[in-house]
Design a protein around this motif. Sequence first.
Motif, mmCIF file in Angstrom:
data_model
loop_
_atom_site.group_PDB
_atom_site.id
_atom_site.type_symbol
_atom_site.label_atom_id
_atom_site.label_comp_id
_atom_site.label_asym_id
_atom_site.label_seq_id
_atom_site.Cartn_x
_atom_site.Cartn_y
_atom_site.Cartn_z
ATOM 1 N N PHE A 1 0.800 -1.222 0.000
ATOM 2 C CA PHE A 1 0.000 0.000 0.000
ATOM 3 C C PHE A 1 0.835 1.276 0.000
ATOM 4 O O PHE A 1 0.290 2.371 -0.098
ATOM 5 N N THR A 2 2.167 1.155 0.075
ATOM 6 C CA THR A 2 3.008 2.357 -0.047
ATOM 7 C C THR A 2 3.190 2.753 -1.509
ATOM 8 O O THR A 2 3.645 3.839 -1.804
ATOM 9 N N HIS A 3 2.824 1.852 -2.414
ATOM 10 C CA HIS A 3 2.889 2.155 -3.848
ATOM 11 C C HIS A 3 1.560 2.797 -4.247
ATOM 12 O O HIS A 3 0.497 2.285 -3.905
ATOM 13 N N PRO A 4 1.582 3.910 -4.966
ATOM 14 C CA PRO A 4 0.336 4.624 -5.265
ATOM 15 C C PRO A 4 -0.713 3.824 -6.040
ATOM 16 O O PRO A 4 -1.902 4.030 -5.849
ATOM 17 N N ASP A 5 -0.320 2.926 -6.907
ATOM 18 C CA ASP A 5 -1.285 2.162 -7.709
ATOM 19 C C ASP A 5 -1.220 0.676 -7.385
ATOM 20 O O ASP A 5 -1.313 -0.166 -8.274
ATOM 21 N N TYR A 6 -1.090 0.351 -6.091
ATOM 22 C CA TYR A 6 -0.899 -1.054 -5.726
ATOM 23 C C TYR A 6 -2.098 -1.902 -6.142
ATOM 24 O O TYR A 6 -3.247 -1.464 -6.146
ATOM 25 N N LEU A 7 -1.798 -3.134 -6.552
ATOM 26 C CA LEU A 7 -2.778 -4.032 -7.134
ATOM 27 C C LEU A 7 -3.949 -4.336 -6.193
ATOM 28 O O LEU A 7 -5.110 -4.287 -6.601
ATOM 29 N N ALA A 8 -3.662 -4.639 -4.949
ATOM 30 C CA ALA A 8 -4.744 -4.946 -3.998
ATOM 31 C C ALA A 8 -5.678 -3.750 -3.848
ATOM 32 O O ALA A 8 -6.883 -3.928 -3.655
ATOM 33 N N GLY A 9 -5.151 -2.554 -3.951
ATOM 34 C CA GLY A 9 -5.983 -1.352 -3.882
ATOM 35 C C GLY A 9 -6.975 -1.292 -5.024
ATOM 36 O O GLY A 9 -8.115 -0.851 -4.855
ATOM 37 N N HIS A 10 -6.550 -1.738 -6.207
ATOM 38 C CA HIS A 10 -7.471 -1.786 -7.343
ATOM 39 C C HIS A 10 -8.648 -2.703 -7.028
ATOM 40 O O HIS A 10 -9.803 -2.349 -7.245
ATOM 41 N N TYR A 11 -8.354 -3.887 -6.501
ATOM 42 C CA TYR A 11 -9.419 -4.836 -6.176
ATOM 43 C C TYR A 11 -10.329 -4.292 -5.071
ATOM 44 O O TYR A 11 -11.536 -4.480 -5.105
ATOM 45 N N LEU A 12 -9.742 -3.617 -4.096
ATOM 46 C CA LEU A 12 -10.510 -3.141 -2.946
ATOM 47 C C LEU A 12 -11.327 -1.887 -3.247
ATOM 48 O O LEU A 12 -12.466 -1.767 -2.814
ATOM 49 N N PHE A 13 -10.763 -0.953 -4.002
ATOM 50 C CA PHE A 13 -11.410 0.355 -4.155
ATOM 51 C C PHE A 13 -12.054 0.612 -5.514
ATOM 52 O O PHE A 13 -12.834 1.545 -5.654
ATOM 53 N N ASP A 14 -11.753 -0.196 -6.523
ATOM 54 C CA ASP A 14 -12.278 0.090 -7.867
ATOM 55 C C ASP A 14 -13.423 -0.820 -8.281
ATOM 56 O O ASP A 14 -13.788 -0.854 -9.451
ATOM 57 N N GLY A 15 -13.975 -1.559 -7.343
ATOM 58 C CA GLY A 15 -15.067 -2.472 -7.690
ATOM 59 C C GLY A 15 -15.927 -2.757 -6.484
ATOM 60 O O GLY A 15 -16.131 -1.898 -5.633
ATOM 61 N N ASP A 16 -16.399 -3.993 -6.375
ATOM 62 C CA ASP A 16 -17.339 -4.375 -5.323
ATOM 63 C C ASP A 16 -16.697 -5.101 -4.147
ATOM 64 O O ASP A 16 -17.398 -5.524 -3.234
ATOM 65 N N ALA A 17 -15.390 -5.272 -4.160
ATOM 66 C CA ALA A 17 -14.731 -6.043 -3.101
ATOM 67 C C ALA A 17 -14.841 -5.347 -1.748
ATOM 68 O O ALA A 17 -14.777 -4.123 -1.652
ATOM 69 N N LEU A 18 -14.990 -6.160 -0.726
ATOM 70 C CA LEU A 18 -15.033 -5.667 0.641
ATOM 71 C C LEU A 18 -13.810 -6.110 1.428
ATOM 72 O O LEU A 18 -13.552 -5.615 2.508
ATOM 73 N N LEU A 19 -13.070 -7.088 0.876
ATOM 74 C CA LEU A 19 -11.923 -7.640 1.577
ATOM 75 C C LEU A 19 -10.923 -8.174 0.562
ATOM 76 O O LEU A 19 -11.316 -8.823 -0.414
ATOM 77 N N VAL A 20 -9.658 -7.861 0.788
ATOM 78 C CA VAL A 20 -8.573 -8.373 -0.048
ATOM 79 C C VAL A 20 -7.465 -8.832 0.887
ATOM 80 O O VAL A 20 -7.140 -8.134 1.846
ATOM 81 N N THR A 21 -6.909 -10.012 0.636
ATOM 82 C CA THR A 21 -5.714 -10.427 1.359
ATOM 83 C C THR A 21 -4.570 -10.430 0.355
ATOM 84 O O THR A 21 -4.716 -10.925 -0.760
ATOM 85 N N ALA A 22 -3.444 -9.824 0.759
ATOM 86 C CA ALA A 22 -2.317 -9.700 -0.165
ATOM 87 C C ALA A 22 -1.028 -9.467 0.612
ATOM 88 O O ALA A 22 -1.037 -8.824 1.662
ATOM 89 N N ALA A 23 0.072 -9.963 0.073
ATOM 90 C CA ALA A 23 1.386 -9.762 0.676
ATOM 91 C C ALA A 23 1.849 -8.334 0.411
ATOM 92 O O ALA A 23 1.658 -7.799 -0.680
ATOM 93 N N THR A 24 2.460 -7.722 1.399
ATOM 94 C CA THR A 24 2.957 -6.352 1.239
ATOM 95 C C THR A 24 4.418 -6.313 0.803
ATOM 96 O O THR A 24 4.928 -5.262 0.463
ATOM 97 N N THR A 25 5.075 -7.461 0.808
ATOM 98 C CA THR A 25 6.492 -7.544 0.456
ATOM 99 C C THR A 25 6.729 -8.780 -0.423
ATOM 100 O O THR A 25 5.850 -9.626 -0.540
ATOM 101 N N PRO A 26 7.929 -8.915 -0.997
ATOM 102 C CA PRO A 26 8.245 -10.175 -1.690
ATOM 103 C C PRO A 26 8.244 -11.325 -0.681
ATOM 104 O O PRO A 26 8.646 -11.155 0.467
ATOM 105 N N VAL A 27 7.747 -12.486 -1.085
ATOM 106 C CA VAL A 27 7.661 -13.635 -0.190
ATOM 107 C C VAL A 27 8.228 -14.866 -0.887
ATOM 108 O O VAL A 27 8.194 -14.966 -2.112
ATOM 109 N N PHE A 28 8.739 -15.790 -0.096
ATOM 110 C CA PHE A 28 9.281 -17.026 -0.664
ATOM 111 C C PHE A 28 8.157 -17.988 -1.023
ATOM 112 O O PHE A 28 8.148 -18.628 -2.047
ATOM 113 N N SER A 29 7.168 -18.077 -0.121
ATOM 114 C CA SER A 29 6.040 -18.983 -0.341
ATOM 115 C C SER A 29 4.799 -18.317 0.237
ATOM 116 O O SER A 29 4.853 -17.712 1.308
ATOM 117 N N THR A 30 3.701 -18.439 -0.455
ATOM 118 C CA THR A 30 2.488 -17.754 -0.014
ATOM 119 C C THR A 30 1.550 -18.626 0.791
ATOM 120 O O THR A 30 0.649 -18.133 1.431
#
Length: 168
Positions: A76-105
């Motif tokens: 969310f420190t990136h202005p156009d972060y992907l999870a923000g698109h899902y959360l704010f540009d449509g009907d989503a009420l909840l998004v789970t997403a990694a905020t950093t690079p991860v080895f395994s999700t």
Amino acid sequence: FVPVYSPVTYQRIATGEEYLESVSSSVEVVSFNGHGAEISHQLGGAPATDDYLEVDELPEPGAMLYSLLSCSTGDFTHPDYLAGHYLFDGDALLVTAATTPVFSTGDDSQELALWKLGLPFYKARQLSGGEGLASTILGDPTLRLPAADSGARASISINRLDFGDIAV
């Protein structure tokens, strides 16, 4: 529930086109398990620069919850972060997403199964051990799925009430 990659085998179980169709559909949950970055998903197999789909190329989100099991999509420190698109540009009420690079999700299937039983999302995550998933909850963690209509209805018909002897 529309996953793209199996969280267990990491084999593709939906095409990029099927994923894009699910993004804008009115399904309850869309799960993406694949490579990602702050502003993009990778819809192909091996990492390559030509199969990333950026935020401005995605359709308007229509699902209630998006589970993004990929690197940095929740940054969310990136202005156009992907999870923000899902959360704010449509009907989503909840998004789970990694905020950093991860080895395994990890695997979100137990968490989502408990949520489908009617638990609030935060409780489903807690009981499934999902706190270990490399993701942040963005949106309303108290969200519950609507109860499934079983079709059962109670009907009571009373012609006479008998209160017995009442002493005052």
